[in-house]
Design an enzyme around this catalytic site. Sequence first.
Site, PDB file in Angstrom:
ATOM      1  N   ASP A 101       0.998  -1.096  -0.076  1.00 33.61           N
ATOM      2  CA  ASP A 101      -0.181  -0.036  -0.118  1.00 33.61           C
ATOM      3  C   ASP A 101       0.815   1.210  -0.277  1.00 33.61           C
ATOM      4  O   ASP A 101       0.405   2.538  -0.159  1.00 33.61           O
ATOM      5  CB  ASP A 101      -1.070  -0.007   0.928  1.00 33.61           C
ATOM      6  CG  ASP A 101      -0.646  -0.070   2.560  1.00 33.61           C
ATOM      7  OD1 ASP A 101       0.912  -0.030   2.528  1.00 33.61           O
ATOM      8  OD2 ASP A 101      -1.124  -0.062   3.472  1.00 33.61           O
ATOM      9  N   SER A 102       2.286   1.156   0.020  1.00 33.66           N
ATOM     10  CA  SER A 102       3.162   2.471  -0.246  1.00 33.66           C
ATOM     11  C   SER A 102       2.969   2.841  -1.435  1.00 33.66           C
ATOM     12  O   SER A 102       3.215   4.047  -1.808  1.00 33.66           O
ATOM     13  CB  SER A 102       4.581   1.865   0.154  1.00 33.66           C
ATOM     14  OG  SER A 102       5.048   0.914  -1.001  1.00 33.66           O
ATOM     15  N   ASP A 140      -1.324  -6.115  -0.363  1.00 37.49           N
ATOM     16  CA  ASP A 140      -1.476  -5.618   0.912  1.00 37.49           C
ATOM     17  C   ASP A 140      -3.068  -5.309   1.208  1.00 37.49           C
ATOM     18  O   ASP A 140      -3.617  -4.951   0.290  1.00 37.49           O
ATOM     19  CB  ASP A 140      -0.802  -4.273   0.921  1.00 37.49           C
ATOM     20  CG  ASP A 140       0.158  -4.126   2.024  1.00 37.49           C
ATOM     21  OD1 ASP A 140       0.143  -4.926   2.883  1.00 37.49           O
ATOM     22  OD2 ASP A 140       0.985  -3.214   1.883  1.00 37.49           O
ATOM     23  N   LYS A 170      -0.918  -9.641   2.552  1.00 45.00           N
ATOM     24  CA  LYS A 170      -0.058  -9.044   3.795  1.00 45.00           C
ATOM     25  C   LYS A 170      -0.959  -8.166   4.439  1.00 45.00           C
ATOM     26  O   LYS A 170      -1.832  -7.327   4.118  1.00 45.00           O
ATOM     27  CB  LYS A 170       1.154  -8.376   3.053  1.00 45.00           C
ATOM     28  CG  LYS A 170       1.895  -7.929   4.287  1.00 45.00           C
ATOM     29  CD  LYS A 170       3.314  -7.257   3.722  1.00 45.00           C
ATOM     30  CE  LYS A 170       3.368  -6.006   3.029  1.00 45.00           C
ATOM     31  NZ  LYS A 170       2.819  -5.128   4.124  1.00 45.00           N
ATOM     32  N   GLU A 172      -0.773  -5.932   8.566  1.00 45.80           N
ATOM     33  CA  GLU A 172       0.019  -5.285   9.362  1.00 45.80           C
ATOM     34  C   GLU A 172      -0.520  -5.523  10.654  1.00 45.80           C
ATOM     35  O   GLU A 172      -1.775  -5.330  10.816  1.00 45.80           O
ATOM     36  CB  GLU A 172       0.040  -3.659   9.058  1.00 45.80           C
ATOM     37  CG  GLU A 172       1.014  -3.445   7.833  1.00 45.80           C
ATOM     38  CD  GLU A 172       1.146  -1.815   7.840  1.00 45.80           C
ATOM     39  OE1 GLU A 172       0.649  -1.117   8.559  1.00 45.80           O
ATOM     40  OE2 GLU A 172       1.360  -1.458   6.611  1.00 45.80           O
ATOM     41  N   GLU A 239       9.872  -4.502   9.633  1.00 49.47           N
ATOM     42  CA  GLU A 239      10.082  -3.336   9.064  1.00 49.47           C
ATOM     43  C   GLU A 239      10.798  -2.478  10.471  1.00 49.47           C
ATOM     44  O   GLU A 239      10.454  -2.548  11.530  1.00 49.47           O
ATOM     45  CB  GLU A 239       8.860  -2.614   8.410  1.00 49.47           C
ATOM     46  CG  GLU A 239       9.463  -0.978   7.943  1.00 49.47           C
ATOM     47  CD  GLU A 239       8.302  -0.688   7.201  1.00 49.47           C
ATOM     48  OE1 GLU A 239       7.206  -1.397   6.897  1.00 49.47           O
ATOM     49  OE2 GLU A 239       8.543   0.710   6.906  1.00 49.47           O
TER      50      GLU A 239
HETATM   51  O1  KIV Z   1       3.423  -1.041   1.599  1.00 49.69           O
HETATM   52  C1  KIV Z   1       4.608  -1.603   1.214  1.00 49.69           C
HETATM   53  O2  KIV Z   1       5.436  -1.349   0.345  1.00 49.69           O
HETATM   54  C2  KIV Z   1       5.030  -2.356   2.357  1.00 49.69           C
HETATM   55  C3  KIV Z   1       6.564  -2.736   2.433  1.00 49.69           C
HETATM   56  C4  KIV Z   1       7.241  -1.536   2.606  1.00 49.69           C
HETATM   57  C5  KIV Z   1       7.086  -3.853   2.863  1.00 49.69           C
HETATM   58  O3  KIV Z   1       4.464  -2.731   3.112  1.00 49.69           O
END
Ligand code: KIV
Length: 341
Positions: A101-102, A140, A170, A172, A239
Site C-alpha cells: 500500500d506504499s 497488501d 499481507k 500489518e 520493518e
Molecule cells: O507497502 C509496502 O510497500 C510495504 C513494504 C514496505 C514492505 O508494506
Amino acid sequence: MASRLCTPIRLGGAMGLSGKVARPMHLQPSLALYQCIWQQVRSSSNSPMAQGPGNTRKKVTIKSLENLYRKGEPITMMTAHDFPSGYVSEAAGMEMILIGDSLAMTSMGMADTSEITLDEMIMHCRSVSRAASTAFVVGDMPMGSYEVSEEQAVQTAIRLVKEGRVHAVKIEGGQEFAPTIKRIVQAGIPVVAHIGLTPQRQNALGGFRVQGKSTAAAIKVYQDALAIQEAGAFMVVVEAVPAEIAAIITKKLRIATLGIGAGNGCSGQVLVQADMVGNYPPGRFLPKFVKKYGDVWSETLKAIEQYKTEVKSREYPSPEYTYPTTKEVVEEFEKVVSRKD
Ligand code: KIV
C-alpha cells in the site's frame, strides 16, 4: 524492429486482412505470424507491452519459497504498483512481488497509506498480477479493510485473491491480529504478516519510528512474531527494527522473515521499487535503509526534456518516424483541397 524481422505477407489476397479466403490448414499463417503482421499494421501508440524474453523458471510457490528458506538462500521481494513495474520485477527474477500500500504515495501521490481504498488496491493488484508470470504475488490489505471484524478481513482477502489475482495477502499487525490471520489462513489464503514499524498505524506509533530499540520493545516485536507464526502466517515482513534484534528473532522463528530496514540477518529482503530505482525528484526524504540502485527520475526527465526541445525545434518527428505515401497522392490531394467550391 518488428518490420525488419517479419516477412510481410498479404492475408486473404486482394481482400486484405479482413478477407475470408478459405485455405487448407497447412497454409494457414501461424499465430506468431499473425502477431507479427498485427505489429506491422497497428499504426497506433496503444499497443500492448512487448513480450520480453520471458522467465523460464518454474512458478514460484509457497513450497519453493520454503525450500529457499530451508537452504538459507535469501528470498527476494520487490514492490510493484502497475504492469510495467511488475513486469520489470518479474524479468529481474524477483521470487516475490508485493503490491504494497506504499503505492498510495509512490504511485498515487497521497500523503500516507491511510487514504488508499480496497478497490484501488485491487485495481493495482490486477495490473501487477498480469505481469507476474512466475513470481509469487502478495497483495497488501489496506487500512480499514480488516480491522472491523475477522469476517471483514476474510472477505477482503478473498476479494484480493479473486479480483486482484494475488497468491497471498499481507496484513500489518502482531499479536492483536493473530486471530484475524488465523481466520484468513483457515479460508485457504496464505498470509504474510508485517510487524515492527507498521506504517498504517503511524499515528498510534507517534510517527515512522524504529521499533524494538529497547529490550522491552524488542520483546514486544518478538512476541508479535511468535503470535503471527502460531496463527499460521507463512512469512513475516519485519520493518525498521535494529539488525541484531531482527537477526535473533529470525533465528527463533520457523517461518521466513523479510527485512526492510531490519539488517542482513533476515531470511530475505524487500524494498519499495520507486525508492530503490530512484524514481523521485531530488531532495525527497528517504529512510536510512533505502539503497538507491538506479536513477529513473533523471533518465526520464532527460528524455522528456530532450523531446520538448526536439518538438519545439521541429527536429522530431523526422522522416523515419512518419508514414510514407506517394508523390502522386500528395499532388492530387493538394489539387483537390485547393479547388474552389
Ligand atoms: O507497502 C509496502 O510497500 C510495504 C513494504 C514496505 C514492505 O508494506
